[in-house]
Design an enzyme around this catalytic site. Sequence first.
Site, PDB file in Angstrom:
ATOM      1  N   ARG A 180     -20.172 -38.918  29.824  1.00 57.08           N
ATOM      2  CA  ARG A 180     -20.237 -38.635  31.305  1.00 57.08           C
ATOM      3  C   ARG A 180     -20.906 -39.546  32.258  1.00 57.08           C
ATOM      4  NH1 ARG A 180     -21.865 -32.600  30.227  1.00 57.08           N
ATOM      5  NH2 ARG A 180     -20.660 -33.141  28.330  1.00 57.08           N
ATOM      6  N   LYS A 222     -26.700 -37.205  16.080  1.00 56.56           N
ATOM      7  CA  LYS A 222     -25.803 -36.330  15.514  1.00 56.56           C
ATOM      8  C   LYS A 222     -25.953 -36.220  14.140  1.00 56.56           C
ATOM      9  CE  LYS A 222     -21.597 -37.747  18.558  1.00 56.56           C
ATOM     10  NZ  LYS A 222     -21.401 -36.334  18.806  1.00 56.56           N
TER      11      LYS A 222
END
Length: 466
Positions: free
Chosen positions: A321, A246
């Site tokens: 997830r 990121k």
Amino acid sequence: MIQLKHSGELNLLFSSIVIVSNKKTKLDKSLSDEVHLFHKKFHKGEEKFDFLKTLNGFIFFVKEDQKVEELRVLGAKIIGYLTKENTSIHFIGESDAILAVAEGLLLSSYQFIAYFKDAEKKKLGLTEVFLPVDISQKKIDELVSIAKAVFWARDRVNEPVSHLNASQLAQHIADLAPEAGFSVQILEKTQIESLKMGGLLAVNRGSIDPPTFTIVEYKPEKAINKKPIILVGKGVVYDTGGLSLKPTPASMDVMKCDMAGGACVVGAVYLAALQKLKVHVIALVPATDNRPGMNAYTPGDVITMYDGTTVEVLNTDAEGRMILADALSYANKFKPELVIDAATLTGAAVRAIGTKASVVMGNADNKYFDLLEKSGNETHERVVRFPFWDDYATEMKSTIADLKNIGSANAGMITAGKFLEHFVKAPYIHMDIAGPAWLDTKEDYKGQGGTGACVRLLYNFLKKLK
Ligand code: BES
Ligand code: ZN
Ligand code: ZN
């Protein structure tokens, strides 16, 4: 934490007073003529809030006929006026409205100041809040429990990863057990390996700290539900994005918040247990940091998950997830009535509705969504239901494995939800709390930083279950 007590004698000298009233409210005779006069004028005017400065504090005036949320927000506003010398507050007036103001006041008294050298100096002066005797002890206890659970969740979210790795998070959860009276089991790395939780282990590969998988079970006698409600919370103690790193500003720099879902579900079960709700509920928190370390999982990797599903990893930043999928398949063994997960899962959810609500979706019966929506409106932790059509699932098909871990650029919060649904056998609700879990700047009683979002929501929801 501030003590909540039933009030004895009004002691104007050392206290501030909050008068929550309507036109007909009779004020205590011990209050001065000035206060009586001001009160009369206040109710003739338009303002919903006003105050008088006294020698040692304030007398606040709040009109009763306001929305519950407006009253909570005024509670936060009142805290803002107080000085270090204001050590106690007396509430007088109309009980129901007082409870709402007191809730806002209590929730906004939260501080995360342990890392300041002069923490003691920064500490709020207020230590006692006195409530009228017609507010039941039960209501007072509930308010205290709410604040405890929300503060517990906020503390976990605000704690930086240098002080809260997966093992420490698990330990903090275990520390609640004696008081809450629920059981906590922590699965360590070796157990996670023998269970073959491939998703959790894959995300953990770039880290030097081991993962944990924490199981909290609250099972009261004579629970109303035969099959448990399972709450699954994302416990990414820090999300660098992994090899799909990121950028730092306004992205990675706030990613200590990425275990807010885990904090939320444990906070909710803690609160349910403190309040002795008659609901059998289990919380599952898979936890790890997500880093681009030595053996980090890579874009292009194929991972075999706990339930045997294979997943092609195309972005290591879609790690939530991966760990949630294993926890959701693990939930199947309990044959639950309903599975709800809470996760700071996608930037897409934040872009869609901002910080004011959570994105929810799922395949559970409408009656559960109705309850959730109702709880959301009552607690002002609102939810917005998104579509969950199977069309969205096709995007998650891989050309070389059963699934891939990212969809297209569109509707990322929904494709993430459809990915997760693949692993769940019971009726399912997915809550993306990426928006409300964290606030960059202070907002009324929610404060700044970790908000403890959805602890009150899920508690209220469990309370409503029949
Ligand atoms: N933890 C982030 C999501 C997030 C974003 C939480 C903003 C809180 C605030 C999550 O793991 C993530 O990085 N999601 C990616 C998914 C994408 C790669 C498919 C995202 O939303 O960009
Ligand atoms: Zn991520
Ligand atoms: Zn994440």
